[in-house]
Design an enzyme around this catalytic site. Structure first.
Site, PDB file in Angstrom:
ATOM      1  CG  HIS A 120     -15.494  20.392   8.142  1.00 46.75           C
ATOM      2  ND1 HIS A 120     -14.310  20.391   8.828  1.00 46.75           N
ATOM      3  CD2 HIS A 120     -16.428  19.941   8.996  1.00 46.75           C
ATOM      4  CE1 HIS A 120     -14.508  19.931  10.049  1.00 46.75           C
ATOM      5  NE2 HIS A 120     -15.794  19.658  10.177  1.00 46.75           N
TER       6      HIS A 120
ATOM      7  CD  GLN B  92     -17.890  23.588  17.871  1.00 46.41           C
ATOM      8  OE1 GLN B  92     -17.172  22.912  18.598  1.00 46.41           O
ATOM      9  NE2 GLN B  92     -18.900  23.068  17.192  1.00 46.41           N
TER      10      GLN B  92
ATOM     11  CB  SER C 160      -0.906  -0.025   1.215  1.00 47.72           C
ATOM     12  OG  SER C 160      -0.104  -0.014   2.376  1.00 47.72           O
TER      13      SER C 160
ATOM     14  N   GLY D 241       0.129   5.429  -3.765  1.00 47.51           N
ATOM     15  CA  GLY D 241      -0.622   6.520  -4.393  1.00 47.51           C
ATOM     16  C   GLY D 241      -1.674   5.974  -5.347  1.00 47.51           C
ATOM     17  CE  LYS D 242      -4.768   0.324  -4.246  1.00 49.33           C
ATOM     18  NZ  LYS D 242      -6.029   0.397  -3.535  1.00 49.33           N
ATOM     19  N   GLY D 243      -4.859   5.987  -4.977  1.00 53.74           N
ATOM     20  CA  GLY D 243      -5.970   6.940  -5.112  1.00 53.74           C
ATOM     21  C   GLY D 243      -5.637   8.040  -6.103  1.00 53.74           C
TER      22      GLY D 243
ATOM     23  CB  CYS E 231     -15.547  22.412  12.378  1.00 55.78           C
ATOM     24  SG  CYS E 231     -16.990  21.442  12.862  1.00 55.78           S
TER      25      CYS E 231
ATOM     26  CD  GLU F 282      -9.334  -5.230   5.120  1.00 54.39           C
ATOM     27  OE1 GLU F 282      -9.955  -5.329   6.180  1.00 54.39           O
ATOM     28  OE2 GLU F 282      -8.725  -4.205   4.779  1.00 54.39           O
TER      29      GLU F 282
ATOM     30  CD  GLU G 204     -12.048  21.217   5.990  1.00 53.40           C
ATOM     31  OE1 GLU G 204     -12.600  22.344   6.010  1.00 53.40           O
ATOM     32  OE2 GLU G 204     -12.111  20.416   6.953  1.00 53.40           O
TER      33      GLU G 204
ATOM     34  CE  LYS H 226      12.419 -13.240  -8.754  1.00 49.61           C
ATOM     35  NZ  LYS H 226      12.336 -14.065  -9.967  1.00 49.61           N
TER      36      LYS H 226
HETATM   37  N1  GLN Z   1     -16.338  18.476  18.109  1.00 51.23           N
HETATM   38  C1  GLN Z   1     -17.064  19.570  17.516  1.00 51.23           C
HETATM   39  C2  GLN Z   1     -18.513  19.210  17.258  1.00 51.23           C
HETATM   40  O1  GLN Z   1     -18.872  18.075  17.265  1.00 51.23           O
HETATM   41  C3  GLN Z   1     -16.397  20.017  16.233  1.00 51.23           C
HETATM   42  C4  GLN Z   1     -16.439  18.979  15.176  1.00 51.23           C
HETATM   43  C5  GLN Z   1     -15.452  19.233  14.081  1.00 51.23           C
HETATM   44  O2  GLN Z   1     -14.539  20.022  14.208  1.00 51.23           O
HETATM   45  N2  GLN Z   1     -15.624  18.543  12.984  1.00 51.23           N
HETATM   46  O3  GLN Z   1     -19.329  20.082  17.059  1.00 51.23           O
END
Ligand code: GLN
Length: 598
Positions: free
Chosen positions: A544, A421, A43, A46-48, A417, A180, A546, A220
């Site tokens: 998120h 917070q 593995s 870089g198969k992906g 996220c 698997e 990203e 090989k």
């Molecule tokens: N732990 C936080 C929540 O559940 C933030 C989650 C995260 O950053 N993805 O809200």
């Protein structure tokens, strides 16, 4: 030759036949072709990246390509996997928590995928077991072959029907020889038998070693890996050899001889300058042409579309290569040792950097080591920070210390996220005077639970797929920075259990924090920002971002951060940043044909 007549006789699932060939209703044999990529030797090759690049080459030709990753593990999805062990958990718009490879496909193919593109052994077995409990096998003993393998083929054919794809592109997780994924490989053997020649193309990714003590390439391990595949009844049609340097003709001839694959279909997939060049590398070597040839797809290829797609992509690669500017971003991470845990954030920074002609360097900062006393030193070399997503309590106080320092010193900041917070907690404590403010994830008994469980989360039991997940619309406050980024609304992807506790919002807003993105009914805070007068760039999002940044469509959150970091780094001659979404007309056009303008 056409598909196997067995497939059209597959109706008889109930009688005495030995053949159990459930074919989903509406399936047209021969309409969709299959490419199956399997890894041998080891593995981590870089198969992906290889698979998504090859899938992109086919898509560039105007073909409809539907990828599917088949994972060997028994988890139903990737949501319960530790990113420290398995890489980040990627989330699709429909809320599926999946392997990070799906992110690689979404970025390469530039389109959204769904749960149909991701299968685990857990899902396959669950479907078989559920069917057994409801009497679906009509008294037969339920077996790995044909029932479990039948379920695998079902998934592929359902994907073919649902997407009307020209090519279903199958990537099998793990390596040939793993217990698997053995039944996946057997299912692929059956698939090829049933679909018939020229409908399934097997691609084996292998590894050619070059031990430094010998100074020459050795084949090989590659031979043995391919032989193992052949022992499973699969004759590969194409062999791609990963290696550090170009694989010599001699070695390729040897692999060809031992694997019955003609030398012109044994390709060198050596390391190259950037993963974005792999599609060109594949085209240059003729891997895409070999697939098209084997699957007899030449008549469906659109050469004009391919030229355009290549030019657009190479525009990106050239900007990446010629980026002159440089910034340093601090990543506050708990998983600082494992970069895969932040794969999409790193990609997003790169996308934004390329857009802005900038190389983004990273400074990994272990939040557990940072305190109020050490924070200035820890962040002295960075031009901006990202406080990424996280779960639990570890590193929280360090992140809060970083956010305070960044807020007070005008250091560009993006909180994602959990990071969003923490920014709320920091503001509540240090600006609103709620000394004991916290998240109930960290301290259930705190006096000011400014971050609290989402109401719907209170009744949730168990762990799997139980967070607030996937794409949700966000309503943007007019006149805010977020409005410059997105206009009046946008769609972001989420994975969380906690939110800003609504009863504290007035106090936070009165003290200057602006919640500029909310859920459509207003109850969940999605984006926060500090006004321009207070800070050059202090932005957080409960989402998120990203997960939806793409090379040709960078996320405004990351663009804003990198731009502000550039200014902080002293690039004073920059033109004002125009977000891709700032001009609605331009944006509408850009949505169809994403281009990078100067
Ligand atoms: N732990 C936080 C929540 O559940 C933030 C989650 C995260 O950053 N993805 O809200």
């Amino acid at each position: 030759m056409d598909f196997n007549p067995l497939l059209s006789n597959a109706r008889n699932q109930t009688g005495d036949t030995e053949f159990y060939l459930p074919v989903p209703a509406g399936y047209q044999p021969g309409r969709t072709k299959y490419v199956v990529v399997m890894g041998t030797v080891m593995s981590g090759l870089g198969k992906g990246i290889f698979s998504s690049s090859l899938a992109k080459c086919l898509q560039d030709k105007g073909l409809v390509v539907a990828p599917i990753k088949l994972e060997g593990y028994l988890n139903i999805d990737a949501g319960t996997l530790n990113p420290y062990r398995h890489g980040e958990v990627f989330v699709l718009d429909d809320g599926t928590e999946c392997d990070m490879d799906l992110g690689t496909y979404e970025r390469a193919l530039n389109h959204d995928l769904s749960r149909a593109n991701f299968a685990t052994s857990g899902q396959i077995y669950r479907r078989v077991l559920d069917r057994e409990r409801t009497g679906g096998y009509l008294g037969r003993d339920v077996q790995m072959i044909p029932h479990v393998t039948g379920e695998v083929k079902n998934r592929l054919r359902e994907l073919a029907i649902g997407t009307q794809a020209d090519v279903v592109f199958v990537e099998i997780g793990g390596t040939v020889g793993d217990v698997e994924n053995h039944y996946y490989i057997e299912a692929m053997r059956q698939l090829a038998f049933e679909e018939g020649p020229s409908n399934v193309c097997f691609v084996a990714l292998t590894y050619v070693m070059e031990p430094p003590t010998l100074g020459e390439q050795k084949s090989k391990a590659a031979q043995l890996g391919i032989r193992q595949l052949m022992q499973c009844g699969i004759q590969p049609h194409i062999i791609a050899c990963r290696a550090n340097s170009p694989v010599t003709q001699k070695v390729r001839d040897k692999i060809a001889l031992f694997s019955n694959v003609p030398p012109e279909r044994v390709f060198s997939m050596h390391d190259c300058e950037t993963v974005y060049l792999i599609p060109e590398l594949l085209r240059g070597a003729g891997v895409d042409a070999a697939v098209i040839g084997w699957l007899d797809l030449a008549s469906r290829v659109d050469e004009d579309a391919e030229r355009l797609a290549r030019d657009t992509w190479m525009g990106y690669v050239n900007r990446l290569r010629t980026a002159q500017r440089q910034v340093r971003i601090g990543m506050m991470g708990k998983y600082t040792a494992v970069r895969d845990a932040y794969a999409s954030i790193l990609k997003s920074l790169e996308h934004a950097g390329v857009w802005l002609g900038t190389r983004v360097e990273l400074d990994w900062v272990d939040a557990t080591e940072v305190s109020d006393a050490s924070v200035a030193e820890a962040l002295q070399n960075v031009n901006g920070i990202i406080v990424p997503g996280a779960f639990g309590t570890r590193g929280a106080e360090g992140k809060i210390a970083c956010l305070r320092h960044a807020r007070e010193t005008g250091l560009p900041t993006l909180g994602i996220c959990y990071g969003f917070q923490m920014a709320v907690i920091e503001y509540a404590r240090n600006v609103c005077g709620m000394e004991d403010a916290n998240s109930t994830e960290i301290d259930n008994d705190c006096r000011f639970p400014v971050i609290n469980l989402l109401p719907e989360q209170r009744k949730v039991e168990g762990m799997g797929a139980s967070m607030r997940l996937g794409g949700h619309d966000v309503i943007i406050t007019p006149g805010s920075l977020a409005a410059r980024m997105f206009g009046s609304r946008c769609r972001l992807r989420f994975r969380h259990r906690y939110e800003v506790e609504p009863r504290y919002i007035p106090a936070l807003e009165t003290a200057g924090m602006c919640f500029s993105g909310r859920a459509p009914r207003g109850e969940i805070m999605h984006i926060l920002e500090l006004p321009a007068a207070a800070h050059p760039f202090f932005v957080g999002t409960q989402a998120h971002p990203e997960l939806i940044s793409r090379p040709l469509r960078p996320s405004p959150f990351f663009l804003g951060l990198v731009d502000a970091a550039l200014r902080r780094a002293g690039y004073s001659d920059l033109p004002p940043l125009r977000y891709p979404g700032e001009d609605p007309v331009e944006n509408a056009a850009a949505a169809d044909t994403p281009t990078l303008s100067a």
